[in-house]
Design a protein around this motif. Structure first.
Motif, short mmCIF file in Angstrom:
data_model
loop_
_atom_site.label_atom_id
_atom_site.label_comp_id
_atom_site.label_asym_id
_atom_site.label_seq_id
_atom_site.Cartn_x
_atom_site.Cartn_y
_atom_site.Cartn_z
N ARG A 215 68.22 32.60 41.13
CA ARG A 215 69.65 32.89 41.09
C ARG A 215 70.43 31.67 40.57
NH1 ARG A 215 67.77 34.51 45.96
NH2 ARG A 215 68.56 32.60 46.95
N LEU A 216 71.56 31.92 39.96
CA LEU A 216 72.39 30.82 39.50
C LEU A 216 72.79 29.95 40.69
CD1 LEU A 216 74.87 32.40 36.92
CD2 LEU A 216 72.90 30.94 36.44
N GLY A 217 72.61 28.65 40.55
CA GLY A 217 73.00 27.73 41.60
C GLY A 217 74.49 27.48 41.59
N ARG A 218 74.97 26.78 42.62
CA ARG A 218 76.39 26.53 42.73
C ARG A 218 76.94 25.71 41.56
NH1 ARG A 218 75.75 25.98 49.19
NH2 ARG A 218 73.60 26.29 48.52
N VAL A 219 76.16 24.76 41.08
CA VAL A 219 76.62 23.96 39.94
C VAL A 219 76.58 24.80 38.66
CG1 VAL A 219 76.24 21.86 38.60
CG2 VAL A 219 75.83 21.85 41.07
N GLU A 220 75.53 25.60 38.50
CA GLU A 220 75.44 26.46 37.33
C GLU A 220 76.60 27.45 37.24
OE1 GLU A 220 70.92 27.24 36.01
OE2 GLU A 220 71.37 27.91 38.06
N LYS A 221 77.04 27.97 38.38
CA LYS A 221 78.11 28.95 38.39
C LYS A 221 79.43 28.39 37.88
CE LYS A 221 76.31 31.94 42.05
NZ LYS A 221 76.49 32.40 43.45
N MET A 222 79.53 27.08 37.83
CA MET A 222 80.74 26.47 37.28
C MET A 222 80.82 26.66 35.76
SD MET A 222 80.55 22.91 39.46
CE MET A 222 81.93 22.16 38.60
N ARG A 223 79.67 27.01 35.14
CA ARG A 223 79.61 27.27 33.70
C ARG A 223 80.17 26.08 32.91
NH1 ARG A 223 76.32 31.81 33.25
NH2 ARG A 223 76.99 33.40 34.76
N MET A 224 79.83 24.89 33.33
CA MET A 224 80.40 23.69 32.71
C MET A 224 79.68 23.36 31.41
SD MET A 224 81.20 20.06 34.55
CE MET A 224 79.51 19.84 35.12
N THR A 225 80.45 23.13 30.36
CA THR A 225 79.91 22.70 29.08
C THR A 225 79.96 21.17 29.02
OG1 THR A 225 82.05 22.70 27.95
CG2 THR A 225 80.83 24.80 28.03
#
Length: 274
Positions: free
Chosen positions: A86-96
């Motif tokens: 599952r997408l982790g908490r940092v991944e969910k930020m969708r940061m470029t």
């Protein structure tokens, strides 16, 4: 990356609780270290490690050659982290990388007024540095991230890494080149450790990180160090290792080996098996 002894694998397949415990002990560290670099968050990495260990335990009987069980287990881990987790908490930020650069440039502050002891300051500095490199990796897509982790951080050969990922060697090399170029370019432009011309300084990230709860005073969440548990000179040496490196890959490799605990659910599963 994961070493399983054939006799232990055979015993575990026959239902030996001691053998299963030994296999879990051998696998949890390598898996958790990949998971931390993929997900950049301890709780998410622990959850993923637990899920992977359960997959390994429940599918151990599917391994045809017990001599290759360790390599099989590592493939299970990388596949899960690349495709299934599952997408982790940092991944969910969708940061470029552009988002991250903007955050680095505008979220800085003087830590002098915080009243930190020298030990607390060194711990905070280490936490900021490690956290930054992990967040940077998450700016990469999962395929590029995994290629970079295996090739440049864990120093696998093209043949080894492409075998683990079960992709053609040419595809792996292409992913690694793209990841290297992106990460190196970002750090050269933004990281004060990498380039003297870059604006970001880790010391100036401590105050904002404390204010936002990304780090905690006197505690480093990423590898479990706490005030009183390590001598000040040892902490300072750890920070110095990070400060002395001048190449992108060396900065990434200088992160600590992340210590993991075996989640309780795995123990419960073992109780059911035995």
């Amino acid at each position: 990356m994961i070493i399983f002894y054939p006799l232990q694998v055979e015993a575990a397949r026959q239902g030996s609780r001691a053998a299963l415990d030994a296999l879990i002990h051998a696998a949890k560290g390598p898996i958790f270290n990949v998971a931390m670099r993929m997900l950049a968050h301890r709780e998410d990495a622990e959850d993923a490690t637990q899920e992977i260990l359960i997959k390994i335990i429940t599918h151990l009987g599917d391994v045809r050659d017990v001599n290759l069980a360790g390599a099989w287990a590592f493939r299970v881990a990388t596949r899960h982290l690349s495709e299934t987790a599952r997408l982790g908490r940092v991944e969910k930020m969708r940061m470029t990388f552009d988002d991250f650069a903007e955050d680095l440039h505008h979220d800085q502050g003087d830590a002098a007024h915080l009243g930190l002891t020298e030990i607390e300051h060194q711990l905070a500095l280490k936490e900021v540095k490690v956290g930054c490199t992990l967040a940077m990796l998450v700016c990469l897509s999962r395929p590029l991230r995994m290629a970079y982790i295996l090739g440049d951080i864990f120093e696998m050969t093209d043949t080894e890494a492409s075998s683990v990922l079960e992709i053609p060697a040419g595809t792996y090399r292409q992913r690694l080149r793209r990841a290297r170029s992106t990460v190196s370019g970002f750090m050269q432009k933004n990281c004060g450790i990498q380039s003297e011309q870059a604006q970001c300084r880790c010391d100036n990230r401590i105050a904002p990180a404390l204010k936002k709860g990304r780090i905690a005073k006197g505690f480093t969440h990423l590898d479990g160090d706490q005030v009183g548990h390590r001598a000040p000179d040892v902490i300072t040496q750890d920070v110095a290792v990070l400060e002395d490196v001048q190449r992108t890959v060396a900065i990434m490799r200088s992160n600590p080996q992340f210590a993991a605990s075996v989640p309780s659910l795995v123990g419960q599963l073992l109780d059911q098996i035995s």
